[in-house]
Design a protein around this motif. Structure first.
Motif, PDB file in Angstrom:
ATOM      1  N   ARG B 166      -1.806 -11.087  -3.445  1.00 38.16           N
ATOM      2  CA  ARG B 166      -2.913 -10.145  -3.622  1.00 38.16           C
ATOM      3  C   ARG B 166      -2.976  -9.166  -2.447  1.00 38.16           C
ATOM      4  N   ARG B 169      -0.299  -6.523  -2.904  1.00 41.49           N
ATOM      5  CA  ARG B 169      -0.679  -5.531  -3.909  1.00 41.49           C
ATOM      6  C   ARG B 169      -1.800  -4.642  -3.388  1.00 41.49           C
ATOM      7  N   ALA B 170      -2.741  -5.241  -2.626  1.00 39.25           N
ATOM      8  CA  ALA B 170      -3.840  -4.434  -2.079  1.00 39.25           C
ATOM      9  C   ALA B 170      -3.300  -3.356  -1.149  1.00 39.25           C
ATOM     10  N   ILE B 173      -1.656  -0.579  -3.084  1.00 40.52           N
ATOM     11  CA  ILE B 173      -2.569   0.311  -3.808  1.00 40.52           C
ATOM     12  C   ILE B 173      -3.338   1.207  -2.845  1.00 40.52           C
ATOM     13  N   ASN B 174      -3.887   0.632  -1.796  1.00 41.48           N
ATOM     14  CA  ASN B 174      -4.759   1.409  -0.919  1.00 41.48           C
ATOM     15  C   ASN B 174      -4.834   0.706   0.437  1.00 41.48           C
ATOM     16  N   LYS B 176      -6.008   1.608   3.329  1.00 39.38           N
ATOM     17  CA  LYS B 176      -7.274   1.653   4.076  1.00 39.38           C
ATOM     18  C   LYS B 176      -8.269   0.633   3.514  1.00 39.38           C
ATOM     19  N   ALA B 177      -8.382   0.627   2.172  1.00 41.33           N
ATOM     20  CA  ALA B 177      -9.318  -0.318   1.566  1.00 41.33           C
ATOM     21  C   ALA B 177      -8.912  -1.744   1.924  1.00 41.33           C
ATOM     22  N   ALA B 178      -7.602  -2.011   1.917  1.00 45.31           N
ATOM     23  CA  ALA B 178      -7.129  -3.359   2.234  1.00 45.31           C
ATOM     24  C   ALA B 178      -7.527  -3.754   3.649  1.00 45.31           C
ATOM     25  N   SER B 290      -0.098   5.288  -9.082  1.00 44.38           N
ATOM     26  CA  SER B 290      -0.621   5.032  -7.751  1.00 44.38           C
ATOM     27  C   SER B 290      -0.122   3.722  -7.157  1.00 44.38           C
ATOM     28  N   ALA B 291       0.086   2.722  -7.979  1.00 48.59           N
ATOM     29  CA  ALA B 291       0.431   1.427  -7.406  1.00 48.59           C
ATOM     30  C   ALA B 291       1.872   1.101  -7.685  1.00 48.59           C
ATOM     31  N   ARG B 295       2.461  -4.789 -10.898  1.00 53.47           N
ATOM     32  CA  ARG B 295       1.332  -4.300 -11.630  1.00 53.47           C
ATOM     33  C   ARG B 295       1.241  -4.957 -13.000  1.00 53.47           C
TER      34      ARG B 295
END
Lengths: 234, 296
Positions: B166, B169-170, B173-174, B176-178, B290-291, B295
């Motif tokens: 996870r 994948r985080a 994808i993003n 900064k969010a991760a 994006s990812a 996926r």
């Protein structure tokens, strides 16, 4: 004191965005930070969560200097930042977004789990197996907050939680924030919607061009002539 | 016999898949092309070869080659990729830097092997054949299929079902969010590079063994084919890479068996052209989205 910032100055894209900021957040306090676009509010939050590298000054979280820590290390201490624009893990499901949020817990224990988040935001439970990208703006904001709660926050930083939301959804989000605060969570809230922010908080700071220009109890600021003129639409 | 050719094609496609998966994994997470992947593949075969000739049993040598290639790959991340990422303009620079790293690995191997073709000593792996329904399959081919199936299942399980997956994948994808959620992106990069290199390393060992030929330039044709595979499958897509690898293996074997000499490469690149024309993001999506990783 949960958070204490002294003389924080930082540059962002070569521009001096912060010029000596002092703020405090008490242990179970909900504090608002208001100010015009470009005043440096988001830069301040990004400095606290470690994305903008501190140039000078001091950031103390629960008494410890966190100015040199990486963003993930800051999150793992329980200082959790819900960023502007919500920053979804868009291709992951709602449930997976929450599960990633658990990481920030590190070695700390927390009473938060999926159950409690779903109780707080029932709509997320209905959509738990859908990709986060398919949620509406309001639901994404709820997921962003829920995801931060999963990490067992000790201080929550929120950047423009009402941005792009309908008044009704904004009410719901603020209601949740006030409930969380009543249960003892410290919150630092950055908002364009100054009226809402001042109504929801006990204390507030006003920021202008990278420094704090006014501070005090939210109710007093809400009746301050200059604040009314500049931020509450006259 | 066409069924026999299909089996041979699937076996070579399975090895392409190992090679291509590592390549596409790094792309999926970092959005960077690691062109030193062929060099890492070759290094895996070299490490296993020198371990075998110095008396290490084959299975242990294969593990050494796999882990060694994984470590080399991590080293590449630390020395070449991380400094570029810190400066924030990694995409093009990483391509150039990884070509440089590849040249270094190839030159070292050339020096070490004295430009000779190396062969595992006779009897390194038992030569045994099984026959059924008129088909012939070697113990080595069975082992290759088994290894690829196990590693692929492990990789998918790891990305889809574990906490670490996870996190990968985080970050894909993003980032900064991760990081805001407590994911240590540096550790994620470390682990993806290790896995990527280890997959290349074991592919190198298996190829070295199947063709009984190990030499310093052996990575180049595989790098080129991996490119075709990940473009056809969709950059960053794992099912795409596996599907395209198997297809490539089968097509290559069939055209070598039934068509005039040299047509095989022509067909493969013509196919690449057609796919790019109609599905610019590859058959399974990929780079345009994006990812990247895991996926589907």
């Amino acid at each position: 004191m949960k958070l204490s910032v002294r003389g924080l100055a930082a540059s962002y894209d070569g521009i001096k965005a912060l010029r000596g900021v002092d703020i405090d957040v008490g242990d179970a306090e909900m504090v608002a930070l208001i100010g015009a676009n470009g005043a440096g509010k988001s830069t301040l939050l990004n400095s606290l969560s470690g994305f903008v590298r501190q140039r000078s000054g001091e950031i103390r979280f629960e008494g410890q200097d966190i100015g040199r820590l990486d963003p993930h290390a800051i999150s793992r201490r329980g200082l959790l930042h819900v960023p502007e624009g919500r920053q979804m893990l868009s291709d992951m499901t709602v449930l997976e977004n929450l599960q990633v949020g658990v990481l920030a817990r590190g070695n700390r224990t927390s009473a938060w789990d999926e159950r409690k988040v779903f109780d707080l935001f029932p709509v997320l439970e209905e959509r738990k197996d859908l990709a986060a990208a398919t949620l509406s703006g309001g639901q994404q904001q709820m997921l962003a907050i829920g995801r931060a709660l999963m990490g067992g926050p000790r201080l929550l930083l929120l950047d423009e939680p009402s941005l792009g939301l309908s008044p009704l959804i904004t009410d719901q989000v603020f209601e949740v924030l006030e409930t969380l605060n009543r249960e003892g969570l410290a919150i630092l809230l950055v908002e364009q919607n100054a009226q809402r922010a001042l109504a929801a908080t006990s204390r507030a700071y006003v920021m202008e061009r990278g420094t704090i220009v006014a501070q005090g109890p939210s109710a007093e600021l809400a009746s301050n002539a200059s604040v009314i003129e500049h931020y509450l639409g006259g | 016999m066409i069924a026999q050719q299909l089996i041979n094609g699937l076996v070579s496609g399975a090895v392409y898949a190992l090679f291509a998966l590592g390549f596409t994994l790094v792309f999926g997470v970092q959005k960077l092309l690691n062109l030193a992947h062929g060099g890492v593949f070759m290094a895996g075969a070299f490490i296993a070869y020198y371990a075998v000739v110095s008396g290490v049993p084959f299975w242990a040598a294969a593990i050494l080659g796999t882990l060694g290639a994984g470590l080399i790959s991590v080293l590449i991340e630390i020395v070449a990729f991380r400094p570029l990422r810190a400066r924030g303009q990694a995409e093009f620079a990483a391509i150039v830097a990884s070509i440089g790293v590849d040249l270094i690995l190839v030159s070292i191997a050339q020096r070490v092997s004295d430009t000779k073709v190396l062969k595992f000593p006779f009897g390194t792996f038992p030569i045994e054949f099984y026959r059924f329904w008129g088909l012939r399959i070697s113990l080595l081919q069975i082992m290759i299929l088994a290894i690829v199936a196990v590693l692929l299942a492990a990789l998918v399980f790891y990305l889809k079902k574990t906490t670490f997956g996870r996190q990968v994948r985080a970050v894909a994808i993003n980032e900064k969010a991760a990081a805001l959620l407590g994911v240590n992106a540096k550790a994620v990069y470390f682990q993806t590079f290790f896995i990527s290199g280890a997959l290349a390393g074991i592919a190198g060992v298996l190829i070295g063994l199947s063709f009984n030929s190990i030499q310093f330039l052996m990575g180049e044709p595989y790098m080129l084919r991996a490119f075709v595979v990940v473009v056809i499958g969709g950059l960053g897509s794992i099912p795409g890479a596996v599907f395209a690898s198997l297809m490539l293996g089968v097509m290559q074997t069939l055209s070598v068996a039934y068509l005039p000499n040299g047509v095989s490469e022509m067909i493969i690149f013509a196919l690449l052209f057609v796919v790019l024309l109609f599905w610019p993001n590859g058959l399974f999506g990929g780079a345009g989205l994006s990812a990247g990783v895991g996926r589907r």
